[in-house]
Design a protein around this motif. Structure first.
Motif, PDB file in Angstrom:
ATOM      1  N   TYR A 131       0.960  -4.028   7.416  1.00  0.00           N
ATOM      2  CA  TYR A 131       2.154  -4.050   8.281  1.00  0.00           C
ATOM      3  C   TYR A 131       3.246  -3.110   7.753  1.00  0.00           C
ATOM      4  O   TYR A 131       4.019  -2.544   8.528  1.00  0.00           O
ATOM      5  N   VAL A 132       3.301  -2.959   6.441  1.00  0.00           N
ATOM      6  CA  VAL A 132       4.279  -2.024   5.864  1.00  0.00           C
ATOM      7  C   VAL A 132       3.896  -0.588   6.228  1.00  0.00           C
ATOM      8  O   VAL A 132       4.723   0.207   6.677  1.00  0.00           O
ATOM      9  N   ARG A 133       2.610  -0.280   6.051  1.00  0.00           N
ATOM     10  CA  ARG A 133       2.134   1.076   6.307  1.00  0.00           C
ATOM     11  C   ARG A 133       2.291   1.462   7.778  1.00  0.00           C
ATOM     12  O   ARG A 133       2.752   2.553   8.113  1.00  0.00           O
ATOM     13  N   GLU A 134       1.902   0.554   8.671  1.00  0.00           N
ATOM     14  CA  GLU A 134       1.866   0.907  10.094  1.00  0.00           C
ATOM     15  C   GLU A 134       3.227   0.826  10.767  1.00  0.00           C
ATOM     16  O   GLU A 134       3.513   1.584  11.689  1.00  0.00           O
ATOM     17  N   PHE A 135       4.051  -0.157  10.379  1.00  0.00           N
ATOM     18  CA  PHE A 135       5.280  -0.423  11.143  1.00  0.00           C
ATOM     19  C   PHE A 135       6.554  -0.361  10.300  1.00  0.00           C
ATOM     20  O   PHE A 135       7.635  -0.616  10.810  1.00  0.00           O
ATOM     21  N   GLY A 136       6.419  -0.076   9.029  1.00  0.00           N
ATOM     22  CA  GLY A 136       7.611  -0.013   8.192  1.00  0.00           C
ATOM     23  C   GLY A 136       8.269  -1.356   7.939  1.00  0.00           C
ATOM     24  O   GLY A 136       9.495  -1.431   7.787  1.00  0.00           O
ATOM     25  N   VAL A 137       7.466  -2.429   7.896  1.00  0.00           N
ATOM     26  CA  VAL A 137       8.015  -3.765   7.632  1.00  0.00           C
ATOM     27  C   VAL A 137       8.732  -3.768   6.272  1.00  0.00           C
ATOM     28  O   VAL A 137       8.217  -3.243   5.283  1.00  0.00           O
ATOM     29  N   ARG A 138       9.926  -4.352   6.244  1.00  0.00           N
ATOM     30  CA  ARG A 138      10.745  -4.354   5.024  1.00  0.00           C
ATOM     31  C   ARG A 138      10.653  -5.657   4.251  1.00  0.00           C
ATOM     32  O   ARG A 138      11.005  -5.725   3.085  1.00  0.00           O
ATOM     33  N   ARG A 139      10.264  -6.723   4.953  1.00  0.00           N
ATOM     34  CA  ARG A 139      10.177  -8.028   4.275  1.00  0.00           C
ATOM     35  C   ARG A 139       9.076  -8.854   4.926  1.00  0.00           C
ATOM     36  O   ARG A 139       8.931  -8.840   6.147  1.00  0.00           O
ATOM     37  N   VAL A 140       8.331  -9.596   4.098  1.00  0.00           N
ATOM     38  CA  VAL A 140       7.301 -10.499   4.614  1.00  0.00           C
ATOM     39  C   VAL A 140       7.704 -11.939   4.326  1.00  0.00           C
ATOM     40  O   VAL A 140       8.166 -12.245   3.224  1.00  0.00           O
ATOM     41  N   VAL A 141       7.579 -12.782   5.334  1.00  0.00           N
ATOM     42  CA  VAL A 141       7.737 -14.218   5.118  1.00  0.00           C
ATOM     43  C   VAL A 141       6.351 -14.758   4.776  1.00  0.00           C
ATOM     44  O   VAL A 141       5.445 -14.737   5.609  1.00  0.00           O
ATOM     45  N   LEU A 142       6.185 -15.206   3.550  1.00  0.00           N
ATOM     46  CA  LEU A 142       4.846 -15.590   3.078  1.00  0.00           C
ATOM     47  C   LEU A 142       4.397 -16.920   3.669  1.00  0.00           C
ATOM     48  O   LEU A 142       5.191 -17.846   3.794  1.00  0.00           O
ATOM     49  N   PRO A 143       3.103 -17.015   3.987  1.00  0.00           N
ATOM     50  CA  PRO A 143       2.545 -18.306   4.386  1.00  0.00           C
ATOM     51  C   PRO A 143       2.728 -19.331   3.258  1.00  0.00           C
ATOM     52  O   PRO A 143       2.737 -18.960   2.084  1.00  0.00           O
ATOM     53  N   ARG A 144       2.844 -20.607   3.650  1.00  0.00           N
ATOM     54  CA  ARG A 144       3.127 -21.663   2.661  1.00  0.00           C
ATOM     55  C   ARG A 144       1.849 -22.131   1.963  1.00  0.00           C
ATOM     56  O   ARG A 144       1.611 -23.317   1.830  1.00  0.00           O
ATOM     57  N   ILE A 145       1.008 -21.182   1.552  1.00  0.00           N
ATOM     58  CA  ILE A 145      -0.280 -21.573   0.974  1.00  0.00           C
ATOM     59  C   ILE A 145      -0.490 -21.005  -0.408  1.00  0.00           C
ATOM     60  O   ILE A 145      -1.503 -21.274  -1.034  1.00  0.00           O
ATOM     61  N   LEU A 146       0.451 -20.193  -0.901  1.00  0.00           N
ATOM     62  CA  LEU A 146       0.237 -19.516  -2.167  1.00  0.00           C
ATOM     63  C   LEU A 146       0.912 -20.275  -3.307  1.00  0.00           C
ATOM     64  O   LEU A 146       1.977 -20.856  -3.128  1.00  0.00           O
TER      65      LEU A 146
END
Lengths: 331, 303
Positions: A131-146
């Protein structure tokens, strides 16, 4: 580095409450299917959002617009309008899950900050980097599984910021991949932004005083005469399986996520933003939870132990968990 | 009517012998064009069947089937990340991606998109087809109107469209293993209890209603989704591929019913009657297609 506290704003009043209680940013959505909390009585008209942005910006807080459900074929215009309206009103970022919506933001609003919603279920460095590479996403909200250890590793491998949930409803299923509500009610979490809709909730009083809670046609749980009946969310219900004598919480107990005790470790792992769940909650909830976490985050940053005694009473079933974050044994 | 019949991947943990026997029969007797092979649900299960894959692929191809390899749907831990990277390097067969981590690796190489990839609209499909996607299986929950819109969009992009027409509907996946939890274990020490339930572990409500089934980290419908009466409608809209999901029943017989229907040898009502005569272990449902509760059965309107 000072992590941001990201707070729920289900209504204009909750937005003001969260900002006043010390939120660095609030997140909200429009009154339609374009966001994953499309509940009656919640969310913003464009006029309300304009006022909310003014209120927040005047006090140094940001507004993040959730456009994080999945448009279906023929309905894409509604999501495009939500993005355009948010951009026009000066929101600080849009939170998206759908690849088509992300592509639209990147192409039409290249200056608008893009956050990847938890609904996109990006649970590996590769998925996030896509998503960063394709759309320039600046922040990810992580799934609550890690686990915290896994978050630390992810942080080393991705070129964007991390936001994690720290408090509130504890979703069990991979977000953006759950059709349980649609199977039972005919309304979809992904397509309509609906989860266990109140209009199809029933509390059936039985002759012995027990109460069976029901969503649509299916019983989700049963409570004794002296127990308080919980809200019938499918993944928090009790069911029978051949391997057990009694009905049990097949997916998860009705507990809330509370990572207060892990705040120092999460900051050390490099998490840039902490998210509080609960756009459907009251202003009193927002005031107390946001105020407490504001204090706790500031205490941790000052090298002190965080005090968070008041929050247990606000949690679902008044029980709390660190969920998947503590150990792989949760899985 | 035209269209290809496909067999989706086995989602449950069948032992290696059961899988080999199953695919041998499919190769010899089932009128399906394409077979999707691979462990989609749990990375811990993959070693059990890996060594048998070349033989099974060969057997299916000698039976005239096209084999497409399916990826994992959950990619979190290092083992799964490595598996996904290696999977995307496969050159000798078409591959179906079921997690976004695959899109990172694939970058332009031709691939198929599985039903858990959340392709709900034309814009998403257009983007992904520009990056090498040649075929998409739509999410199981989308209603007729959306399938129609997607089929039209896919035609413009030259992308194949597939819809699940038979078998339990995948409703959710999780990081937690609910099979292990039912047996008071965790995912790491599960001892593969999921093998005890080749058609899923039934969850029944406290008032005795059969509701869902659990398959490791996956939750599926108790009912068997069945769109055998809607196939002509789908074909007219441009859906070209119809997916059967393997259940622990006579799938060869099921495939014959659907093939007869696609070839126009029998009508929808007769096809459904033949399926019902098989005494399936669960009721049929088609609610998603009709924009209703997924568990419902909506009778066909008299035309």
């Amino acid at each position: 580095m000072r992590p941001e506290l990201i707070c729920p704003a289900g209504t204009p009043a909750a937005l003001r409450t969260a900002v006043d209680a010390g939120a660095d940013a609030v997140y909200c959505g429009f009154k339609n299917a374009t966001n994953a909390r499309n509940f009656p009585g919640l969310n913003f008209t464009p006029e309300e959002l304009a006022q909310g942005v003014q209120y927040a910006h005047a006090r140094g807080a940001k507004v993040l617009l959730a456009v994080n459900s999945f448009p279906t074929a023929g309905r894409f215009d509604l999501w495009r309008d939500a993005v355009d309206t948010g951009a026009r009103l000066g929101v600080d970022a849009v939170i998206v899950a759908d690849i088509g919506v992300a592509a639209y933001v990147a192409e039409r609003h290249p200056g608008l900050r893009l956050h990847l919603s938890v609904q996109a279920a990006a649970s590996s460095p590769e998925a996030i980097r896509y998503y960063v590479r394709e759309f320039g996403v600046r922040r990810v909200v992580l799934p609550r599984i890690l686990t915290v250890a896994e978050i630390r590793q992810v942080k080393k491998e991705i070129p964007c910021e991390i936001e994690t949930f720290i408090f509130g409803n504890h979703g069990l299923m991979v977000e953006g991949r759950c059709s349980l509500t649609n199977y039972v009610t005919g309304l979809s979490t992904n397509m309509d932004g609906v989860c266990s809709p109140a209009a199809q909730v029933h509390y059936d009083k039985e002759p012995d005083g027990c109460v069976a809670t029901r969503l649509g046609d299916f019983t989700i749980d049963r409570f004794g005469p002296d127990e308080q009946a919980g809200y019938p969310t499918i993944c928090k219900g009790r069911y029978h399986v051949p391997a057990r004598d009694d009905a049990y919480y097949a997916f998860e107990e009705p507990v809330s996520l509370n990572l207060a005790e892990l705040l120092p470790q999460l900051i050390e792992a490099g998490v840039e933003a902490f998210k509080i769940e609960g756009r459907q909650r009251s202003r009193a909830y927002v005031r107390q939870v946001v105020g407490n976490f504001r204090k706790a985050v500031d205490q941790v940053l000052a090298g002190e132990a965080p005090e968070l005694a008041d929050l247990v009473a606000l949690t679902e079933g008044q029980k709390q968990t660190v969920g998947a974050f503590g150990s792989k044994k949760w899985r | 009517m035209s269209g290809k019949l496909t067999l989706g991947p086995i989602l449950y943990h069948w032992d290696a012998d059961a899988k080999r026997d199953f695919y041998a029969r499919i190769a010899d007797e089932a009128p399906v064009d394409t077979v999707y092979l691979g462990e989609v649900i749990c990375s811990k299960r993959t070693p059990f069947f890996e060594s048998h894959l070349p033989e099974v692929i060969d057997r299916l191809e000698r039976g005239g089937k096209q084999v497409v390899l399916s990826s994992l749907s959950e990619v979190v831990i290092p083992r799964e990340r490595n598996m996904m990277r290696d999977f995307c390097d496969i050159e000798d067969h078409e591959i179906e991606i079921n997690n976004t981590a695959g899109l990172f690796h694939i970058d332009g190489k031709k691939h198929r998109l599985g039903p858990l990839m959340n392709v709900y609209n034309e814009a998403t499909l257009k983007w992904l087809s520009g990056k090498g996607a040649t075929h998409v299986t739509l999410p199981v929950e989308v209603p007729r109107s959306v399938v129609g819109g997607m089929a039209a969009g896919a035609r413009d992009q030259g992308v194949g469209v597939e819809v699940q027409v038979f078998g339990r509907a995948s409703l959710a996946v999780s990081a937690r293993c609910y099979h292990a939890r039912a047996h008071r274990r965790t995912k790491d020490n599960c001892q593969f209890v999921c093998e005890e339930n080749p058609d899923g572990m039934p969850l029944t409500t406290v008032t005795g209603q059969p509701f869902l089934v659990v398959n490791g980290i996956q939750t599926l419908s108790y009912s068997y989704l069945c769109l055998v009466e809607e196939i002509d409608d789908m074909a007219a809209m441009g859906v070209g591929h119809f997916r059967l999901m393997p259940q622990d029943i006579d799938m060869v017989a099921v495939a014959h019913v659907f093939a007869d229907r696609i070839e126009g040898r029998i009508g929808g009502a007769e096809a459904r009657a033949r399926l019902e005569a098989m005494n399936l272990p669960a009721p049929l449902s088609n609610g998603f297609w009709h924009g209703r509760e997924g568990h419902r059965w909506q009778p066909r309107m008299a035309s």
